[in-house]
Design a protein around this motif. Structure first.
Motif, PDB file in Angstrom:
ATOM      1  N   THR A 123      -3.060 -15.172 -10.100  1.00  0.00           N
ATOM      2  CA  THR A 123      -4.431 -15.421  -9.663  1.00  0.00           C
ATOM      3  C   THR A 123      -5.199 -16.090 -10.786  1.00  0.00           C
ATOM      4  O   THR A 123      -5.072 -15.730 -11.958  1.00  0.00           O
ATOM      5  N   ASN A 124      -6.011 -17.078 -10.428  1.00  0.00           N
ATOM      6  CA  ASN A 124      -6.868 -17.750 -11.406  1.00  0.00           C
ATOM      7  C   ASN A 124      -8.271 -17.782 -10.805  1.00  0.00           C
ATOM      8  O   ASN A 124      -8.463 -18.288  -9.695  1.00  0.00           O
ATOM      9  N   THR A 125      -9.233 -17.238 -11.531  1.00  0.00           N
ATOM     10  CA  THR A 125     -10.487 -16.860 -10.891  1.00  0.00           C
ATOM     11  C   THR A 125     -11.734 -17.390 -11.592  1.00  0.00           C
ATOM     12  O   THR A 125     -11.725 -17.725 -12.776  1.00  0.00           O
ATOM     13  N   LEU A 126     -12.807 -17.400 -10.812  1.00  0.00           N
ATOM     14  CA  LEU A 126     -14.168 -17.535 -11.315  1.00  0.00           C
ATOM     15  C   LEU A 126     -14.815 -16.168 -11.118  1.00  0.00           C
ATOM     16  O   LEU A 126     -14.853 -15.646  -9.999  1.00  0.00           O
ATOM     17  N   LEU A 127     -15.291 -15.574 -12.215  1.00  0.00           N
ATOM     18  CA  LEU A 127     -15.882 -14.241 -12.163  1.00  0.00           C
ATOM     19  C   LEU A 127     -17.365 -14.299 -12.502  1.00  0.00           C
ATOM     20  O   LEU A 127     -17.777 -14.992 -13.441  1.00  0.00           O
ATOM     21  N   ASN A 128     -18.142 -13.560 -11.730  1.00  0.00           N
ATOM     22  CA  ASN A 128     -19.578 -13.412 -11.998  1.00  0.00           C
ATOM     23  C   ASN A 128     -19.828 -12.030 -12.588  1.00  0.00           C
ATOM     24  O   ASN A 128     -19.415 -11.014 -12.005  1.00  0.00           O
ATOM     25  N   PHE A 129     -20.492 -11.985 -13.719  1.00  0.00           N
ATOM     26  CA  PHE A 129     -20.845 -10.730 -14.373  1.00  0.00           C
ATOM     27  C   PHE A 129     -22.346 -10.494 -14.196  1.00  0.00           C
ATOM     28  O   PHE A 129     -23.163 -11.336 -14.574  1.00  0.00           O
ATOM     29  N   GLY A 130     -22.678  -9.357 -13.574  1.00  0.00           N
ATOM     30  CA  GLY A 130     -24.074  -8.979 -13.458  1.00  0.00           C
ATOM     31  C   GLY A 130     -24.842  -9.701 -12.377  1.00  0.00           C
ATOM     32  O   GLY A 130     -26.053  -9.910 -12.509  1.00  0.00           O
ATOM     33  N   GLU A 131     -24.187 -10.055 -11.292  1.00  0.00           N
ATOM     34  CA  GLU A 131     -24.932 -10.728 -10.216  1.00  0.00           C
ATOM     35  C   GLU A 131     -25.656  -9.734  -9.314  1.00  0.00           C
ATOM     36  O   GLU A 131     -26.446 -10.122  -8.455  1.00  0.00           O
ATOM     37  N   GLY A 132     -25.375  -8.441  -9.499  1.00  0.00           N
ATOM     38  CA  GLY A 132     -26.136  -7.416  -8.791  1.00  0.00           C
ATOM     39  C   GLY A 132     -25.452  -6.842  -7.569  1.00  0.00           C
ATOM     40  O   GLY A 132     -26.006  -5.953  -6.913  1.00  0.00           O
ATOM     41  N   LYS A 133     -24.252  -7.309  -7.232  1.00  0.00           N
ATOM     42  CA  LYS A 133     -23.566  -6.750  -6.060  1.00  0.00           C
ATOM     43  C   LYS A 133     -23.210  -5.287  -6.305  1.00  0.00           C
ATOM     44  O   LYS A 133     -23.278  -4.452  -5.404  1.00  0.00           O
ATOM     45  N   HIS A 134     -22.790  -4.991  -7.522  1.00  0.00           N
ATOM     46  CA  HIS A 134     -22.531  -3.605  -7.922  1.00  0.00           C
ATOM     47  C   HIS A 134     -23.458  -3.326  -9.099  1.00  0.00           C
ATOM     48  O   HIS A 134     -23.442  -4.048 -10.091  1.00  0.00           O
ATOM     49  N   ARG A 135     -24.225  -2.279  -9.023  1.00  0.00           N
ATOM     50  CA  ARG A 135     -25.231  -1.997 -10.052  1.00  0.00           C
ATOM     51  C   ARG A 135     -24.955  -0.631 -10.665  1.00  0.00           C
ATOM     52  O   ARG A 135     -25.483   0.389 -10.196  1.00  0.00           O
ATOM     53  N   PRO A 136     -24.112  -0.561 -11.690  1.00  0.00           N
ATOM     54  CA  PRO A 136     -23.811   0.741 -12.306  1.00  0.00           C
ATOM     55  C   PRO A 136     -25.082   1.430 -12.803  1.00  0.00           C
ATOM     56  O   PRO A 136     -25.906   0.822 -13.501  1.00  0.00           O
ATOM     57  N   GLY A 137     -25.261   2.663 -12.396  1.00  0.00           N
ATOM     58  CA  GLY A 137     -26.455   3.396 -12.793  1.00  0.00           C
ATOM     59  C   GLY A 137     -27.726   2.850 -12.189  1.00  0.00           C
ATOM     60  O   GLY A 137     -28.833   3.150 -12.652  1.00  0.00           O
ATOM     61  N   GLY A 138     -27.577   2.009 -11.145  1.00  0.00           N
ATOM     62  CA  GLY A 138     -28.741   1.447 -10.488  1.00  0.00           C
ATOM     63  C   GLY A 138     -29.352   0.255 -11.192  1.00  0.00           C
ATOM     64  O   GLY A 138     -30.375  -0.273 -10.757  1.00  0.00           O
ATOM     65  N   GLN A 139     -28.724  -0.208 -12.280  1.00  0.00           N
ATOM     66  CA  GLN A 139     -29.260  -1.331 -13.029  1.00  0.00           C
ATOM     67  C   GLN A 139     -28.348  -2.542 -12.894  1.00  0.00           C
ATOM     68  O   GLN A 139     -27.142  -2.421 -12.724  1.00  0.00           O
ATOM     69  N   ALA A 140     -28.918  -3.750 -13.008  1.00  0.00           N
ATOM     70  CA  ALA A 140     -28.140  -4.984 -12.954  1.00  0.00           C
ATOM     71  C   ALA A 140     -27.431  -5.205 -14.283  1.00  0.00           C
ATOM     72  O   ALA A 140     -27.878  -4.756 -15.336  1.00  0.00           O
ATOM     73  N   GLY A 141     -26.334  -5.906 -14.204  1.00  0.00           N
ATOM     74  CA  GLY A 141     -25.577  -6.228 -15.409  1.00  0.00           C
ATOM     75  C   GLY A 141     -24.296  -5.432 -15.480  1.00  0.00           C
ATOM     76  O   GLY A 141     -24.260  -4.230 -15.172  1.00  0.00           O
ATOM     77  N   ALA A 142     -23.208  -6.108 -15.877  1.00  0.00           N
ATOM     78  CA  ALA A 142     -21.921  -5.432 -16.038  1.00  0.00           C
ATOM     79  C   ALA A 142     -21.894  -4.688 -17.361  1.00  0.00           C
ATOM     80  O   ALA A 142     -22.275  -5.235 -18.408  1.00  0.00           O
ATOM     81  N   ILE A 143     -21.454  -3.455 -17.327  1.00  0.00           N
ATOM     82  CA  ILE A 143     -21.381  -2.656 -18.548  1.00  0.00           C
ATOM     83  C   ILE A 143     -20.202  -3.126 -19.395  1.00  0.00           C
ATOM     84  O   ILE A 143     -19.072  -3.259 -18.910  1.00  0.00           O
TER      85      ILE A 143
END
Length: 612
Positions: free
Chosen positions: A273-293
């Motif tokens: 697999t060769n990918t384009l990854l988005n970090f912190g786009e808000g689809k998953h919000r750890p702890g309710g905050q935006a941004g990848a930990i």
């Protein structure tokens, strides 16, 4: 795989003298028998789990259904079998699940998997490089939680450098990392940040083979004014897991804010697999905050220095992968040439149409193409294993030997990546040519080998980047210490060859080639103007690489002659023939490459856009 195993036995036993390593404390539990057992196991696994499904991984490309990336079941099974074999951690200490094998053995064993399916093997290779970096630069907790789980094959890893707008220009990356609240520096897994940005060309960036993926991400920490620091000195490195974990290495059940934005569809290497990854786009919000930990690795602003640990290891791996793809094509075309009958010999005997056709391998031009492949393939394998042997020397040798190994690796790494990548593709092209029209079809594997190998000229730094690194940094660093040390090794081989009947002329040719490279290096830098010196860095890289390969081939010939009766006659004669081919057909090319370098030819530098 028989041809590769035969080559390994010669290189490890008679050339690199692997037995000398077993006397060192770190490798004391190993012997020729344990190494043979490891190679046997890996050869069997590659033959059973990888090679039969290489075409399947190519034709059934990864696809995304909006939620998950799907791969053939065979890819899952092969990747997990590789992990379960222990080869991800093979060179690591026992306490981290390793075998304390020499790195040169780990690379040699990995060759079987690359030979079977380079795309399917990439997941494990990337993971090993990721975990090795953490062993060198991570905190004890990061090594225990992330590296240890990667070595065990429970999690796989990636490296995330490039961005869509920046490509290879890492100074222009804009992914940002901001401290995750007060007390961020005291997280047990390392200083904790929130990352936002996009990363491109991430191999193994999304899949369901393992329960987690450990991304190593380059990003910049904004200054007090909120602006990102300019240049590469402001880059830091972060561990960003796909799924969050606790300090004991257990999954918390929460998904990190890392999202697959798309899959890249490639000419080859389709099974990875060769990918384009988005970090912190808000689809998953750890702890309710935006941004990848993410957890910072090393000091702030030192990310590129840390990442180069993985990149340099990856460059040797990429070159070795290119060698193995070339080897796969060579083995296939050799078998085809021995089996296929076509045409008649040149001369009176060939004018009789009633005589049966001869095998392809009886034709001189087919022998030329096979001999060229042999020279490219076995020379590339030797180069990769030599570099791996230097890694072992760096880690377990005397302080003086370790420092010499470090200097040699600095100079040789651009060659170890670029030379097999360029000439491995040429070998694969020749393999297609030996097959004739059939080689161009999917009825035979050689067209896939060529497609897969074409990527190796690009990833982990193009030829242009490697040339700039070699001429712009490596040959002049530390007052040219690395270049002088390499020149001494080359000269020693030339002198020893002078004492072996039939090799003295080759030793003289090698010595002359070395002098011409040295003269071109000085001429390129005569004005001290980088723009003038580096405009022709790529032909310099090509010439330098050919001299290095000529040196290795002559050294192999000396070792083969020294082995005497211990070496089967076909191996001896094959080694000598490939060496002679390289000196007669390849080494003369260096003068054409060196001419513009020495003259500081300004044509390409002064070419203007509208002239095209």
């Amino acid at each position: 795989m028989k041809t590769y195993r035969d080559t390994l036995d010669f290189l490890l036993q008679h050339w690199l003298r692997l037995d000398a390593l077993y006397t060192r404390e770190h490798f004391a539990d190993h012997s020729a028998e344990t190494v043979t057992s490891v190679l046997d196991t890996c050869e069997r696994l590659a033959r059973e789990k990888f090679a039969p499904f290489n075409r399947l991984a190519d034709t059934e490309e990864p696809h995304f259904d909006g939620e998950r990336v799907h791969l053939p079941r065979a890819t899952h099974e092969a990747a997990l079998a590789y992990a379960q074999s222990g080869m991800i951690a093979a060179a690591q200490p026992y306490e981290f699940g390793g075998m304390q094998l020499p790195f040169v053995v780990q690379l040699a064993a990995a060759g079987f998997f690359k030979l079977g399916s380079v795309a399917m093997s990439a997941y494990g290779m990337l993971t090993a490089g990721n975990a090795n970096l953490l062993m060198a630069h991570g905190t004890p907790a990061q090594r225990e939680v992330f590296a240890k789980n990667e070595f065990a094959g429970r999690w796989f890893g990636t490296m995330c450098l490039s961005e869509p707008q920046a490509g290879s220009s890492l100074s222009d990356i804009v992914t940002r990392a901001v401290p995750d609240g007060e007390g961020f520096e005291h997280d047990p897994l390392g200083p904790r940040y929130r990352l936002t940005g996009n990363k491109m060309w991430i191999s193994g960036g999304e899949h369901e083979i393992t329960e987690n993926i450990v991304h190593l991400v380059l990003a910049k920490i904004p200054g007090p004014d909120g602006k990102l620091p300019a240049g590469t000195r402001g880059i830091s490195l972060f561990i960003v897991p796909k799924r969050l974990v606790d300090p004991q290495g257990q999954l918390t059940g929460e998904r990190n804010d890392v999202v697959l934005a798309g899959l890249n569809h490639k000419l080859g290497y389709r099974g990875t697999t060769n990918t384009l990854l988005n970090f912190g786009e808000g689809k998953h919000r750890p702890g309710g905050q935006a941004g990848a930990i993410g957890y910072r690795v090393g000091e702030a602003g030192q990310g590129l220095r840390c990442m180069f640990h993985m990149m340099n290891e990856a460059r040797i791996g990429v070159g070795f992968g290119a060698a193995m793809l070339a080897a796969a094509g060579y083995e296939a075309s050799l078998a085809y040439a021995r089996d296929r009958s076509q045409g008649r010999p040149v001369g009176p005997a060939g004018k009789d149409p009633t005589q049966p056709p001869v095998r392809l391998i009886e034709h001189a031009d087919v022998k030329r193409m096979l001999l060229a492949q042999k020279a490219y393939v076995e020379g590339s394998i030797a180069l990769g294993l030599y570099c791996a042997r230097l890694v072992d020397e760096q880690h377990t040798g005397t302080p003086e030997a370790a420092d010499e190994a470090r200097l040699l690796l600095e100079v040789l790494t651009p060659i170890a990546k670029s030379w097999p990548s360029e000439w491995g593709v040429e070998a694969n092209s020749l393999a297609i040519q030996v097959h004739g029209g059939y080689g161009y079809t999917r009825d035979f594997p050689v067209e896939q080998h060529w497609r897969d190998n074409r990527l190796n000229m690009i990833h982990e730094g193009t030829h242009g980047i490697q040339g700039l690194d070699l001429l712009g940094r490596k040959v002049v660093m530390d007052g040219g210490a690395g270049l002088k040390l390499l020149a001494a090794r080359v000269s020693d081989t030339a002198q020893r060859a002078g004492q072996v009947p039939g090799l003295a002329e080759r030793g003289n040719a090698l010595g002359g080639a070395l002098q011409r490279v040295g003269a071109a290096t000085k001429a390129a830098w005569a004005t001290g103007v980088p723009e003038e010196a580096l405009a022709n860095a790529t032909p310099y890289l090509q010439a330098f690489g050919h001299v290095v390969l000529a040196w290795l081939w002559l050294d192999l010939a000396v070792a083969a002659r020294a082995a005497g009766a211990a070496l089967p006659e076909p191996r001896l004669q094959g080694t000598l023939s490939a060496m002679h081919y390289f000196f007669d057909f390849e080494l003369p090319k260096i003068d054409a490459w060196l001419a513009p370098v020495a003259a500081r030819n300004a044509l390409t530098r002064e070419m203007r856009d509208d002239w095209f």
